[in-house]
Design a protein around this motif. Structure first.
Motif, PDB file in Angstrom:
ATOM      1  N   ILE A   6       0.744  -1.231  -0.059  1.00  0.00           N
ATOM      2  CA  ILE A   6      -0.041  -0.045  -0.086  1.00  0.00           C
ATOM      3  C   ILE A   6       1.168   1.236   0.115  1.00  0.00           C
ATOM      4  O   ILE A   6       1.740   1.310   0.740  1.00  0.00           O
ATOM      5  CB  ILE A   6      -0.932   0.057   1.165  1.00  0.00           C
ATOM      6  N   THR A   7       0.702   2.190  -0.871  1.00  0.00           N
ATOM      7  CA  THR A   7       1.243   3.349  -0.850  1.00  0.00           C
ATOM      8  C   THR A   7       0.357   4.421  -1.028  1.00  0.00           C
ATOM      9  O   THR A   7      -0.676   4.464  -1.330  1.00  0.00           O
ATOM     10  CB  THR A   7       2.215   3.601  -2.148  1.00  0.00           C
ATOM     11  N   LEU A   8       0.571   5.604  -0.679  1.00  0.00           N
ATOM     12  CA  LEU A   8      -0.346   6.891  -0.582  1.00  0.00           C
ATOM     13  C   LEU A   8       0.494   7.990  -1.298  1.00  0.00           C
ATOM     14  O   LEU A   8       1.531   8.055  -1.362  1.00  0.00           O
ATOM     15  CB  LEU A   8      -0.370   7.568   0.865  1.00  0.00           C
ATOM     16  N   VAL A   9      -0.479   8.609  -2.055  1.00  0.00           N
ATOM     17  CA  VAL A   9      -0.008   9.802  -3.014  1.00  0.00           C
ATOM     18  C   VAL A   9      -0.908  11.099  -2.856  1.00  0.00           C
ATOM     19  O   VAL A   9      -2.120  10.628  -2.892  1.00  0.00           O
ATOM     20  CB  VAL A   9       0.120   9.364  -4.534  1.00  0.00           C
ATOM     21  N   ARG A  16      -2.561   9.582 -12.530  1.00  0.00           N
ATOM     22  CA  ARG A  16      -1.634   8.353 -12.081  1.00  0.00           C
ATOM     23  C   ARG A  16      -1.731   7.376 -13.218  1.00  0.00           C
ATOM     24  O   ARG A  16      -2.371   7.373 -14.203  1.00  0.00           O
ATOM     25  CB  ARG A  16      -2.388   7.889 -11.045  1.00  0.00           C
ATOM     26  N   ALA A  18      -1.398   3.292 -13.740  1.00  0.00           N
ATOM     27  CA  ALA A  18      -1.394   2.305 -12.978  1.00  0.00           C
ATOM     28  C   ALA A  18      -2.014   1.165 -14.049  1.00  0.00           C
ATOM     29  O   ALA A  18      -2.674   1.767 -15.071  1.00  0.00           O
ATOM     30  CB  ALA A  18      -2.478   2.268 -11.827  1.00  0.00           C
ATOM     31  N   THR A 117      -1.282  -3.293 -10.541  1.00  0.00           N
ATOM     32  CA  THR A 117      -1.217  -1.797  -9.804  1.00  0.00           C
ATOM     33  C   THR A 117      -2.356  -1.384 -10.006  1.00  0.00           C
ATOM     34  O   THR A 117      -3.116  -1.523 -10.974  1.00  0.00           O
ATOM     35  CB  THR A 117      -0.264  -1.126 -10.303  1.00  0.00           C
ATOM     36  N   ALA A 119      -4.869   1.973  -8.566  1.00  0.00           N
ATOM     37  CA  ALA A 119      -5.103   3.445  -7.898  1.00  0.00           C
ATOM     38  C   ALA A 119      -6.531   3.580  -7.371  1.00  0.00           C
ATOM     39  O   ALA A 119      -7.374   3.452  -8.351  1.00  0.00           O
ATOM     40  CB  ALA A 119      -4.471   4.429  -8.920  1.00  0.00           C
ATOM     41  N   GLU A 152       0.226  -3.804  -6.100  1.00  0.00           N
ATOM     42  CA  GLU A 152       0.363  -2.643  -5.387  1.00  0.00           C
ATOM     43  C   GLU A 152      -0.758  -1.941  -5.474  1.00  0.00           C
ATOM     44  O   GLU A 152      -1.288  -1.673  -6.438  1.00  0.00           O
ATOM     45  CB  GLU A 152       1.571  -1.825  -6.017  1.00  0.00           C
ATOM     46  N   THR A 154      -2.213   1.941  -4.614  1.00  0.00           N
ATOM     47  CA  THR A 154      -1.910   3.223  -4.470  1.00  0.00           C
ATOM     48  C   THR A 154      -3.211   3.862  -3.961  1.00  0.00           C
ATOM     49  O   THR A 154      -4.022   3.982  -5.021  1.00  0.00           O
ATOM     50  CB  THR A 154      -1.077   4.086  -5.584  1.00  0.00           C
ATOM     51  N   VAL A 156      -4.761   7.398  -4.011  1.00  0.00           N
ATOM     52  CA  VAL A 156      -4.232   8.804  -4.582  1.00  0.00           C
ATOM     53  C   VAL A 156      -5.336   9.807  -3.706  1.00  0.00           C
ATOM     54  O   VAL A 156      -6.633   9.643  -4.136  1.00  0.00           O
ATOM     55  CB  VAL A 156      -4.597   8.728  -5.990  1.00  0.00           C
ATOM     56  N   TYR A 163      -5.028  12.365   2.520  1.00  0.00           N
ATOM     57  CA  TYR A 163      -3.434  12.239   2.895  1.00  0.00           C
ATOM     58  C   TYR A 163      -3.327  11.777   4.150  1.00  0.00           C
ATOM     59  O   TYR A 163      -2.677  10.613   4.672  1.00  0.00           O
ATOM     60  CB  TYR A 163      -2.505  13.132   2.227  1.00  0.00           C
TER      61      TYR A 163
END
Length: 171
Positions: A6-9, A16, A18, A117, A119, A152, A154, A156, A163
């Motif tokens: 998990i990523t945060l943007v 994005r 993806a 991936t 988003a 992954e 993400t 967004v 955030y």
């Protein structure tokens, strides 16, 4: 099947890259405000054309809350858009299972497509009024618990408050 990273943007989901971008759609699948309108505008007419085909076939009455379906991504930097209809927040009725279903069903559709991936926006946390901290908790908990081939995810997030709320859940 593994647990997705998990990523945060912070930013604009329509910019994005993806395999799949999730759209916080309205049930008509024909565009709307917020994330939905932005995805349709930037993605161009191919997304709307696919949505119209879906409405003419399996989804004549629209897409039910908590469900997900994929279309082309049009001009977006993705292969697919996964449309999911989040619930409108209610103080009087617990609709959290419907919000959980949005994330679960979107990942199921992503798996069926072979997406690695994905988003996500903060589904239901904008115009549908879901409190951001609770929306973040449901989103992160659901993605962490999902059995998926997606590598992954993400999130967004459009503004600093979103955030930060998601950041508190990912820690």
């Amino acid at each position: 099947m593994t647990t997705a990273i998990i990523t945060l943007v912070r930013g604009d989901i329509t910019r994005r890259s993806a395999d799949a971008i999730v759209n916080a759609a309205n049930s008509s699948l024909l565009g709307g405000g917020g994330v939905d309108g932005a995805i349709h505008r930037r993605g161009g007419p191919a997304i709307l054309a696919d949505c119209r085909r879906l409405r003419a076939s399996h989804y004549g009455k629209g897409l039910a809350t908590g469900k997900a379906v994929a279309t082309t991504a049009g001009e977006l930097d993705a292969r697919w858009v996964i449309h999911t209809v989040g619930p409108v927040y209610s103080r009087d009725e617990d609709r959290s299972e419907l919000l959980t279903s949005c994330y679960r069903e979107s990942l199921r559709v992503a798996d069926g497509l072979g997406a690695r991936t994905v988003a996500f926006p903060a589904v239901s946390a904008g115009i549908f009024g879901w409190p951001m901290d609770d929306a973040a908790r449901i989103a992160v908990t659901t993605v962490r618990a999902a059995e998926t081939s997606v590598e992954e995810v993400t999130f967004v997030l459009f503004d600093e408050a979103a955030y930060e709320a998601f950041g508190r859940q990912v820690r």
